[in-house]
Design a protein around this motif. Structure first.
Motif, short mmCIF file in Angstrom:
data_model
loop_
_atom_site.label_atom_id
_atom_site.label_comp_id
_atom_site.label_asym_id
_atom_site.label_seq_id
_atom_site.Cartn_x
_atom_site.Cartn_y
_atom_site.Cartn_z
N VAL A 116 0.84 -1.20 0.00
CA VAL A 116 0.00 0.00 0.00
C VAL A 116 0.87 1.25 0.00
O VAL A 116 0.59 2.22 -0.72
N GLU A 117 1.94 1.23 0.77
CA GLU A 117 2.85 2.38 0.84
C GLU A 117 3.45 2.69 -0.53
O GLU A 117 3.65 3.87 -0.88
N ILE A 118 3.66 1.68 -1.33
CA ILE A 118 4.26 1.88 -2.66
C ILE A 118 3.22 2.27 -3.70
O ILE A 118 3.46 3.14 -4.54
N HIS A 119 2.02 1.67 -3.64
CA HIS A 119 1.07 1.78 -4.74
C HIS A 119 -0.20 2.57 -4.43
O HIS A 119 -1.11 2.61 -5.26
N PHE A 120 -0.30 3.20 -3.25
CA PHE A 120 -1.58 3.79 -2.85
C PHE A 120 -2.06 4.91 -3.78
O PHE A 120 -3.24 5.18 -3.89
N LYS A 121 -1.13 5.56 -4.47
CA LYS A 121 -1.53 6.65 -5.37
C LYS A 121 -2.19 6.12 -6.64
O LYS A 121 -3.07 6.79 -7.20
N GLU A 122 -1.79 4.95 -7.06
CA GLU A 122 -2.33 4.41 -8.31
C GLU A 122 -3.45 3.40 -8.10
O GLU A 122 -4.32 3.24 -8.96
N HIS A 123 -3.43 2.69 -6.98
CA HIS A 123 -4.37 1.59 -6.79
C HIS A 123 -5.11 1.77 -5.47
O HIS A 123 -4.51 1.67 -4.39
N HIS A 124 -6.41 1.99 -5.57
CA HIS A 124 -7.24 2.30 -4.41
C HIS A 124 -8.13 1.13 -3.98
O HIS A 124 -8.89 1.28 -3.03
N GLN A 125 -8.05 -0.01 -4.66
CA GLN A 125 -8.92 -1.14 -4.36
C GLN A 125 -8.12 -2.30 -3.77
O GLN A 125 -7.00 -2.58 -4.18
N VAL A 126 -8.74 -3.01 -2.83
CA VAL A 126 -8.08 -4.14 -2.17
C VAL A 126 -7.76 -5.25 -3.16
O VAL A 126 -6.77 -5.96 -3.00
N LEU A 127 -8.58 -5.40 -4.19
CA LEU A 127 -8.39 -6.48 -5.16
C LEU A 127 -6.99 -6.48 -5.76
O LEU A 127 -6.38 -7.54 -5.95
N PHE A 128 -6.45 -5.31 -6.07
CA PHE A 128 -5.10 -5.21 -6.65
C PHE A 128 -4.08 -5.88 -5.72
O PHE A 128 -3.25 -6.69 -6.15
N TYR A 129 -4.13 -5.53 -4.44
CA TYR A 129 -3.16 -6.04 -3.47
C TYR A 129 -3.41 -7.52 -3.17
O TYR A 129 -2.47 -8.29 -2.99
N ALA A 130 -4.69 -7.90 -3.11
CA ALA A 130 -5.03 -9.30 -2.86
C ALA A 130 -4.48 -10.19 -3.98
O ALA A 130 -3.93 -11.27 -3.72
N ASP A 131 -4.62 -9.74 -5.22
CA ASP A 131 -4.09 -10.51 -6.35
C ASP A 131 -2.58 -10.68 -6.24
O ASP A 131 -2.04 -11.77 -6.51
#
Length: 295
Positions: A194-209
């Motif tokens: 999240v610290e790296i990608h929070f500006k581009e990806h706002h949905q949990v699905l991205f991180y879960a994948d």
């Protein structure tokens, strides 16, 4: 399983601590026992441990039919919908987050795991069946006594029940699943991503994948570890960055919105106000006014 109560009795007892919004309900052959996640007022509220006292029956869990065998347990989570075919033949314990928080975080950290318990039918051997029967009887005694049920006693009994459920689940379903340390590492990896990608990806699905987990598994894991929800981790990081940009730069709300991955300023403004109770404009003015007042 021996439970000292008449077969014709049907009971539902509830303990509520209004000051803490803590709630625990004990169901004994109640005619109604279900949870509909689509109903907003029920959403994300109760954990449930259900015990089938009679013959095999069906439980509809998140729209899927599962055979709930006689003499078995099933743990059910706050974000799951369920409905039993014959609820009057079930004993159940149902409690909210505020109740188990009072039992101590250590229990949750060491004794519960969503990946281990979710959608698992847990069998009872004679020894553990007797133990749980005794716990159920003591719940009945506590609720039906002349004095009001004591929270301390209810916590002790519920703790005993949860420990038994978890230990049996480990014995029957672990099969090489990740350890507690590995699950802690999973939460840590999520936070770092999240610290790296929070500006581009706002949905949990991205991180879960990226973590090879489902969003629901992550949500259950964070909840049972008494941690902020995965989506809240993202939202709080966005708000933190937005406040920093407002305070330390002269960028407009529109520029900050785009920098934080919002396609429309209006969407960002609503998001910011929902989390801070202030519009971006009012937030900017509030600390400017404070600074000018000191000069």
């Amino acid at each position: 399983m021996e439970i000292l109560i008449s077969e014709i009795d049907i009971m539902k007892y509830t303990f509520i601590n209004q000051a803490e919004n803590a709630e625990l309900t004990f169901f004994f052959r109640e005619k109604e026992l279900s949870q509909n996640f689509t109903q907003k007022k029920r959403r994300g509220k109760y954990f449930t441990i259900a015990l089938n006292l009679s013959a095999d029956q069906l439980v509809i869990l998140d729209g899927n039919e599962i055979v709930f065998q006689s003499g078995t347990l099933i743990p059910l989570f706050t974000n799951q919908s369920f409905e039993f075919q014959e609820p009057q033949k079930i004993i159940a314990w149902q409690y909210n987050c505020e109740f188990y928080n009072g039992m101590g975080v250590d229990l949750l950290n060491s004794e519960l795991s969503s990946s281990l318990l979710e959608n698992r039918i847990i069998s009872l051997d004679p020894s553990n069946s007797k133990k749980i029967g005794s716990i159920a009887t003591m719940f009945l005694d506590e609720f039906s006594g002349t004095n009001n049920a004591e929270r301390d006693m209810l916590e002790i009994l519920l703790r005993q029940l949860i420990v038994i459920v978890y230990r049996l689940a480990r014995e029957q379903h672990l099969n090489g699943q990740e350890s507690i340390e590995e699950r802690n590492e999973l939460i840590s990896r999520y936070n770092k991503m999240v610290e790296i990608h929070f500006k581009e990806h706002h949905q949990v699905l991205f991180y879960a994948d990226k973590l090879h987990k489902s969003p629901k598994t992550l949500s259950n894991l964070f909840l049972l570890y008494n941690y902020r929800s995965p989506i809240l981790v993202i939202h709080e990081r966005i708000i933190k960055e937005a406040k920093k940009l407002f305070y330390y730069t002269d960028k407009s709300a529109k520029e900050i919105a785009y920098e934080l991955g919002f396609q429309e300023q209006a969407h960002f403004s609503r998001f910011f106000k929902n989390h801070t109770d202030q519009s971006p404009t009012h937030y900017k003015k509030s600390f400017l006014y404070f600074e000018n007042g000191k000069n």
